[in-house]
Scaffold this motif. Sequence first.
Motif, PDB file in Angstrom:
ATOM      1  N   PRO A  54       3.570-110.479  27.564  1.00  0.00           N
ATOM      2  CA  PRO A  54       3.079-109.710  26.422  1.00  0.00           C
ATOM      3  C   PRO A  54       3.234-108.200  26.586  1.00  0.00           C
ATOM      4  CG  PRO A  54       1.459-111.348  27.092  1.00  0.00           C
ATOM      5  CD  PRO A  54       2.516-111.333  28.155  1.00  0.00           C
ATOM      6  N   LYS A  85      -1.190-102.952  12.811  1.00  0.00           N
ATOM      7  CA  LYS A  85      -1.559-102.809  14.220  1.00  0.00           C
ATOM      8  C   LYS A  85      -1.395-101.377  14.724  1.00  0.00           C
ATOM      9  CE  LYS A  85      -3.530-105.439  17.130  1.00  0.00           C
ATOM     10  NZ  LYS A  85      -4.988-105.581  16.934  1.00  0.00           N
ATOM     11  N   SER A  92       5.517-115.846  16.259  1.00  0.00           N
ATOM     12  CA  SER A  92       4.466-116.761  16.706  1.00  0.00           C
ATOM     13  C   SER A  92       4.919-118.197  16.491  1.00  0.00           C
ATOM     14  CB  SER A  92       3.180-116.509  15.923  1.00  0.00           C
ATOM     15  OG  SER A  92       2.549-115.354  16.395  1.00  0.00           O
ATOM     16  N   SER A 101      -3.161-108.990  12.870  1.00  0.00           N
ATOM     17  CA  SER A 101      -3.021-109.528  14.219  1.00  0.00           C
ATOM     18  C   SER A 101      -1.938-108.760  14.990  1.00  0.00           C
ATOM     19  CB  SER A 101      -2.685-111.007  14.174  1.00  0.00           C
ATOM     20  OG  SER A 101      -1.286-111.184  14.015  1.00  0.00           O
ATOM     21  N   TRP A 102      -1.715-109.157  16.228  1.00  0.00           N
ATOM     22  CA  TRP A 102      -0.753-108.450  17.101  1.00  0.00           C
ATOM     23  C   TRP A 102       0.651-108.376  16.502  1.00  0.00           C
ATOM     24  CZ3 TRP A 102       3.774-110.517  19.043  1.00  0.00           C
ATOM     25  CH2 TRP A 102       3.952-111.886  18.876  1.00  0.00           C
ATOM     26  N   GLU A 103       0.973-109.308  15.588  1.00  0.00           N
ATOM     27  CA  GLU A 103       2.348-109.382  15.080  1.00  0.00           C
ATOM     28  C   GLU A 103       2.725-108.229  14.164  1.00  0.00           C
ATOM     29  OE1 GLU A 103       4.201-113.498  14.653  1.00  0.00           O
ATOM     30  OE2 GLU A 103       2.420-113.625  13.415  1.00  0.00           O
TER      31      GLU A 103
END
Lengths: 573, 246
Positions: free
Chosen positions: A492, A202, A41, A210-212
């Motif tokens: 993404p 995730k 990010s 989060s998405w990470e």
Amino acid sequence: MNEKFETHEHDVLIIGAGGAGLRAAIEALGQGATVAVVCKSLLGKAHTVMAEGGIAAAMANVDEADDWRTHFRDTMRGGKFLNNWRMAQIHAQEAPERVRELEQWGALFDRTSSGDILQRAFGGHTFKRLCHVGDRTGLEMIRTLQDRGVNLGIDVYMECAITRLLKDGERVSGAFGYWRETGRFVVFKAKSIVIATGGIGKAWRITSNSWEYTGDGMALAYEAGAELMDMEFVQFHPTGMVWPPGVQGILVTEAVRGEGGVLRNSEGERFMERYDPEKMDLSTRDVVARAIYTEVREGRGTEHGGAYLDISHKPAEYVKRKLPSMYHQFRELADVDITQGPMEVGPTCHYMMGGIRVEAETAQATVSGLFAVGEAAAGLHGANRLGGNSLSDLLVFGRRAGLGAAEHAKQSGPVTIDGEEVLEATREMLEPFERPAGESPYNIHRDLQEAMQNYVGIFRNEDDLTKGLSELDSLKARADRVRVEGSRLFNPGWHLARDLKAMLTVSEAVARSALARKESRGAHSRIDYPSYDEDWSRQNNVILREGDEMKLKQLHITETPDELRQILAEEKS
Amino acid sequence: MPDATFKIFRGDRGGGKLVEYNVPIATGMVVLDALHYIQAHQAPDLAVRWNCKAGKCGSCSAEVNGRPRLTCKTRMDALPLNEPITVQPMKSFPVIRDLVTDVSWNYRVNRMIPPFTPRADVEWKMDQRDVDRVQEFRKCIECFLCQNVCHVLRDHDKGEQFGGPRFFVRIAGLEMHPLDGLSRTDLLKDALGIGLCNITKCCTEVCPEDIQITDNAIIPLKERVVDDYYDPVRWFLRKLKGKKRK
């Protein structure tokens, strides 16, 4: 090697720019190494920014009786004695100095009336121990480290994802990845690599992550031949939001209970009396998460399937001052005024106690030149992490990993990059574009989250775990046929297709370890083996790669030295 | 529940257009939920930045119906649903792709700011009241919405001469730190051009953290610059003694 690849060379490459990665970078730089930090990010957005409650350090500013021994004992008890005792000792001894250092770099903590750093109560900590800034401690920490690091001259490669570690014989020599913005590939050459990529939240449907947090670093290390340890120990934080659906899983800080918030079921009962009458709402996270889960399952849940968490008995101004982001989060996302009434909360997948197996002193993994730190590493927290021990972990072992990595780089000769390995990494990344047909990565990810939630959740049994493993097999087969639409420019879907692979590898490690451990301990609860087992109290599960096979072995825990054993035996003062 | 219609910017540096998507609405839904729904079902390559989804990281900034917002905190039930909801990238930064913009300029400005520098022989004690004042500035989540709406940057494109509200907030946090011993008024006056701000308060209006950017950060900093550079007595003393003011 093929010349067309953009290549950067540094002594130390740090993957991940949360608290651990940044603290490691600052230290390595201080040792005279050239340092690069790579992060998925933008700088300053890593999960550390979402840490709320505080940093655990026995500074004894509020409770004078506190010292490292008590912190050590609390950590070991919280971890059900599966922790690496040496890591727990180092952590407890060094945390106060790391906090003071942060303050000297500009962090501004809440103060006591005598002007010192204020400390609050938290689950499993005998004394008031968490240094904090309202409920945004992580933001304060990451900003301080980020500004310090940038000012000292770290090279930061933002929005860049690493997909493979490169090796020169038995040691690491670099990493391969892509720029998210352009989709172009990049090679980093380095003598030491520090994995500071966080966890794997995730992979579950209900998560605070989060998405990470797709287990990248653990999977990279595993693929490069490093060992993973304690992978069955996944922390479900007891208090995530449960309503409305879009915010399900978002963290509600333990500081709510630290500041006096109480849990109740739909019958108005303070149910923690039945699960841990002594520590009540401030019991350890594994216990509180199971308690809430059980209350809901037995029909005493709230309207939306959680428990009530209430701090409205405290003055409204106090709540807004000590828990400002909770106040705003509930007001804006759930139409609840927490100064007036209770929140609805339930367990959410939050943290991975397991991770890459490392040496306590240097944070070096079982591969030469590879280091791991923070959530990506295993050992400090054992079977269950105490709240507040994560931020201190990042600082204490971030510093040690930075030292270790710089030292290793100084002593090792030049490394070479294997061009064939780079080409193979390229092919792997381009395949999903080239398939004429295939499945969307989003569908596979959704089904993975469903499988992990249902079969590898808070309560486990052999049937579920076996089902989970066979589900993972078919998901892996589907992931091998994943297809990506569009271009390589900030895509993404493409990024997720790669992250899925890491999630599947790490999820399998979790399920296998959970199936093997035939007992209940800390965050690992087996319905079919509900109690502690003497044999299992002396061993860690270790995952490693042999050829293309995932293998599991047990490792005997080294004996705790007498002086530490004595501390553990003492009752709290 | 009914569907909502979105018109979302799809494109890159070379240009683009608004593309329409229909999304089923759920209770409590925010715009970021809708963007995720579109990624999962209709446009897997829709470029969006996000992380915490709880208003703590400042990643998901965009312009919703022309208003700069964090999409994770923009509730669908607060938007009129009888017309399409437009979502566009922040206008003041170059588009990379779809809703993702190039905010690297901010990181370059940040590098110019001298770090916290404690006074010599300082005792590490602070009063909560002094800390409170600075903690307001340290709440900043770097969503860059204030930079996006600041007309000096948005309409006049003065990025080379002007630091923008985010970095005045950052410097206020350093200058008003109870133990800091450095003056940054030269930087404010020259390289960061604080004089260009004519306090229209657009930045304060969009701040998701409710930081009183204009009143509590920019105006006091402007006063410090005036004191240091335009007060004849102070100017003379500074010539004699050097720049330190604390």
